[in-house]
Every structure is written in structure tokens, then in C-alpha cells.
Design a protein around this motif. Structure first.
Motif, PDB file in Angstrom:
ATOM      1  N   ASP A 134     -10.993 -30.084  11.299  1.00  0.00           N
ATOM      2  CA  ASP A 134      -9.755 -29.566  11.867  1.00  0.00           C
ATOM      3  C   ASP A 134      -9.972 -29.257  13.343  1.00  0.00           C
ATOM      4  N   VAL A 135      -9.509 -30.174  14.207  1.00  0.00           N
ATOM      5  CA  VAL A 135      -9.632 -29.979  15.650  1.00  0.00           C
ATOM      6  C   VAL A 135      -8.228 -30.068  16.238  1.00  0.00           C
ATOM      7  N   PRO A 136      -7.504 -28.961  16.308  1.00  0.00           N
ATOM      8  CA  PRO A 136      -6.109 -28.990  16.736  1.00  0.00           C
ATOM      9  C   PRO A 136      -5.951 -29.416  18.183  1.00  0.00           C
ATOM     10  N   ASP A 137      -4.852 -30.171  18.430  1.00  0.00           N
ATOM     11  CA  ASP A 137      -4.433 -30.531  19.784  1.00  0.00           C
ATOM     12  C   ASP A 137      -5.420 -31.423  20.523  1.00  0.00           C
ATOM     13  N   VAL A 138      -6.360 -32.044  19.814  1.00  0.00           N
ATOM     14  CA  VAL A 138      -7.300 -32.961  20.448  1.00  0.00           C
ATOM     15  C   VAL A 138      -7.078 -34.352  19.870  1.00  0.00           C
ATOM     16  N   PRO A 139      -6.696 -35.353  20.693  1.00  0.00           N
ATOM     17  CA  PRO A 139      -6.461 -36.694  20.161  1.00  0.00           C
ATOM     18  C   PRO A 139      -7.696 -37.242  19.469  1.00  0.00           C
ATOM     19  N   ALA A 140      -7.502 -37.881  18.309  1.00  0.00           N
ATOM     20  CA  ALA A 140      -8.626 -38.454  17.576  1.00  0.00           C
ATOM     21  C   ALA A 140      -9.249 -39.601  18.358  1.00  0.00           C
ATOM     22  N   SER A 141      -8.446 -40.317  19.131  1.00  0.00           N
ATOM     23  CA  SER A 141      -8.943 -41.415  19.952  1.00  0.00           C
ATOM     24  C   SER A 141      -8.360 -41.276  21.349  1.00  0.00           C
ATOM     25  N   GLN A 142      -9.211 -41.019  22.318  1.00  0.00           N
ATOM     26  CA  GLN A 142      -8.730 -40.848  23.684  1.00  0.00           C
ATOM     27  C   GLN A 142      -8.113 -42.132  24.223  1.00  0.00           C
ATOM     28  N   THR A 143      -8.730 -43.275  23.898  1.00  0.00           N
ATOM     29  CA  THR A 143      -8.201 -44.551  24.384  1.00  0.00           C
ATOM     30  C   THR A 143      -6.826 -44.831  23.797  1.00  0.00           C
ATOM     31  N   LEU A 144      -6.682 -44.608  22.485  1.00  0.00           N
ATOM     32  CA  LEU A 144      -5.388 -44.824  21.849  1.00  0.00           C
ATOM     33  C   LEU A 144      -4.343 -43.877  22.423  1.00  0.00           C
ATOM     34  N   ASP A 145      -4.729 -42.627  22.626  1.00  0.00           N
ATOM     35  CA  ASP A 145      -3.813 -41.644  23.195  1.00  0.00           C
ATOM     36  C   ASP A 145      -3.338 -42.085  24.578  1.00  0.00           C
ATOM     37  N   ARG A 146      -4.256 -42.574  25.388  1.00  0.00           N
ATOM     38  CA  ARG A 146      -3.888 -43.030  26.732  1.00  0.00           C
ATOM     39  C   ARG A 146      -2.968 -44.248  26.670  1.00  0.00           C
ATOM     40  N   GLY A 147      -3.272 -45.172  25.758  1.00  0.00           N
ATOM     41  CA  GLY A 147      -2.428 -46.355  25.625  1.00  0.00           C
ATOM     42  C   GLY A 147      -1.014 -46.001  25.219  1.00  0.00           C
TER      43      GLY A 147
END
Length: 233
Positions: free
Chosen positions: A8-21
Motif C-alpha cells: 500500500d503506497v498511496p499517491d505514488v504511480p506504480a509506473s513512472q513511465t506509464l504515468d508520464r505517458g
């Protein structure tokens, strides 16, 4: 922790690259005009080289497209994805959109709510009209603006700070607007309701003609939206 448990890591995207895309796509969808690599990089908060790699990857999947000047916009691949959204609603709405186009001679479209935005997921344009408004799936705007946004809000419980236009839309069952989303364009919309009464989406038309009677258009949209609502029930 078991192997199948997810930390459980709230508010942190699981994939930074996907989040940026995804943020690149959201930026291009909201700006509506081709954007340079530098502009995209600044909007997303990444280095130009990172923005370039993201854009080229999205381009390879036809989710963005590049013009002759090297600027980027939303690609046709997004349309294919949007057609897969809420298939039951779209299946019920598509014949009604076609009927509205035939009856009114205007571009008709289906809008759904995505958080604080109204998103067009399907649009039908007149084939035999030399002058009509082109409108494409993927268009987004704040849900509190325009006839479509108001129509999506009509089924919600009234609030003290509701706009006068929303209060009027609730009273008559359809909403209208002039230039709130696209300057100079008129729009009329009516909500499509789920069996529980909440908004599943909204049917709308967009046009320029200032002589059109909004009430007649609104009545046609309410009839069409009611048929879609019945199909969903």
C-alpha cells in the motif's frame, strides 16, 4: 507479505513511465492544438529527451501524431480506444445519434463524465450537409461548462451554489449553452440516466445557426436520451 499482496503506497504511480505517458496524452487532449516537444516537456515536468521518447513511443502506437512542423497532437489510435469505453451505452446511443443527425441536420455526440471533465466518446456528423460542425471523440472540457456538462449534472441533487443555467436545465430536462466550450458554437444536451437515476452520459448536438429554436432541439434530445435510458434499464 504474501507473493500476491500489493504494498500500500498511496499517491505514488506504480509506473513512472506509464504515468508520464498518460499525462502527455491528457495534455495533448486538453490543449487541442499541436504541441512542440519542449512545450510537452514543460507541461509534464520532464526533460526534453524524456518527452521525446514518450512521444515517439505513443506515436508508434498511433496514440499521438506528428505534423510537418514536428509538433504533436492526439492520434487516431485514441479514437479506437474510446470506442471500447462503455460499450453498452455506446451501442444504445449510436442509433439515436444517427436519428438525431437525420432529424436535425446537426452533428450529434455522446458524452460521459470522467472525474471533473466531460469527454466525448462518440460523434456522428451529417453526410449530406455542406456546412456542419466537425466534432471528434476525445474532446474534453470541465464538467461545469457547456450544455453537455450541465446535462451530466442535471440528475445530481440540487445544491445552493448551482448555476442558474443548471437550475433551469433541471426544470426543463435539457441544457443549452452558447460559446462556453467552443467560441461561437451553440449546443443543446439531455442526460441519459441509469436505472438508479444517475447520469450514464448525455446526448448532445452542436451547431452555429442562431435561428434554431433550442426548445425544439431540446425536446428531440430528451426523447432520444429517454430511449437510450430505457435500453440501459
Amino acid at each position: 507479505m504474501a507473493d500476491d499482496e500489493v504494498p500500500d503506497v498511496p499517491d505514488v504511480p506504480a509506473s513512472q513511465t506509464l504515468d508520464r505517458g498518460i499525462r502527455v496524452l491528457e495534455h495533448l487532449a486538453t490543449t487541442r492544438t499541436p504541441q512542440s516537444i519542449a512545450t510537452v516537456a514543460a507541461a509534464v515536468g520532464v526533460h526534453r529527451s524524456v518527452a521525446y521518447r514518450l512521444l515517439r513511443t505513443l506515436e508508434a502506437h498511433r496514440l499521438v501524431e506528428r505534423d510537418a512542423e514536428g509538433s504533436y497532437g492526439v492520434g487516431l489510435g485514441v479514437v479506437g480506444l474510446s470506442r471500447a469505453v462503455r460499450r453498452t451505452l455506446q451501442a444504445a446511443a449510436t442509433p439515436e445519434l444517427a436519428r438525431l443527425v437525420q432529424e436535425l441536420g446537426m452533428t450529434a455526440f455522446l458524452v460521459v463524465r470522467d472525474g471533473a471533465e466531460a469527454v466525448t466518446v462518440n460523434a456522428v456528423e451529417p453526410r449530406d450537409s455542406p456546412a456542419h460542425v466537425a466534432f471528434r471523440p476525445g474532446n474534453r472540457h470541465p464538467v461545469h461548462l457547456g450544455a453537455t456538462g450541465l446535462a451530466l449534472l442535471v440528475p445530481e441533487p440540487p445544491a445552493d451554489d448551482d448555476r442558474a443555467e443548471l437550475v433551469a436545465a433541471r426544470a426543463r430536462g435539457w441544457a443549452s449553452s452558447l460559446g462556453e466550450v467552443i467560441p461561437g458554437m451553440r449546443a443543446v444536451a439531455a442526460p441519459v440516466r441509469r436505472p438508479d437515476g444517475s447520469a450514464a452520459g448525455a446526448l448532445a448536438v452542436i451547431f452555429v445557426d442562431q435561428t434554431v429554436d433550442d426548445a425544439e432541439v431540446g425536446a428531440a434530445l430528451v426523447t432520444a436520451a429517454d430511449r437510450v435510458s430505457h435500453a440501459l434499464g
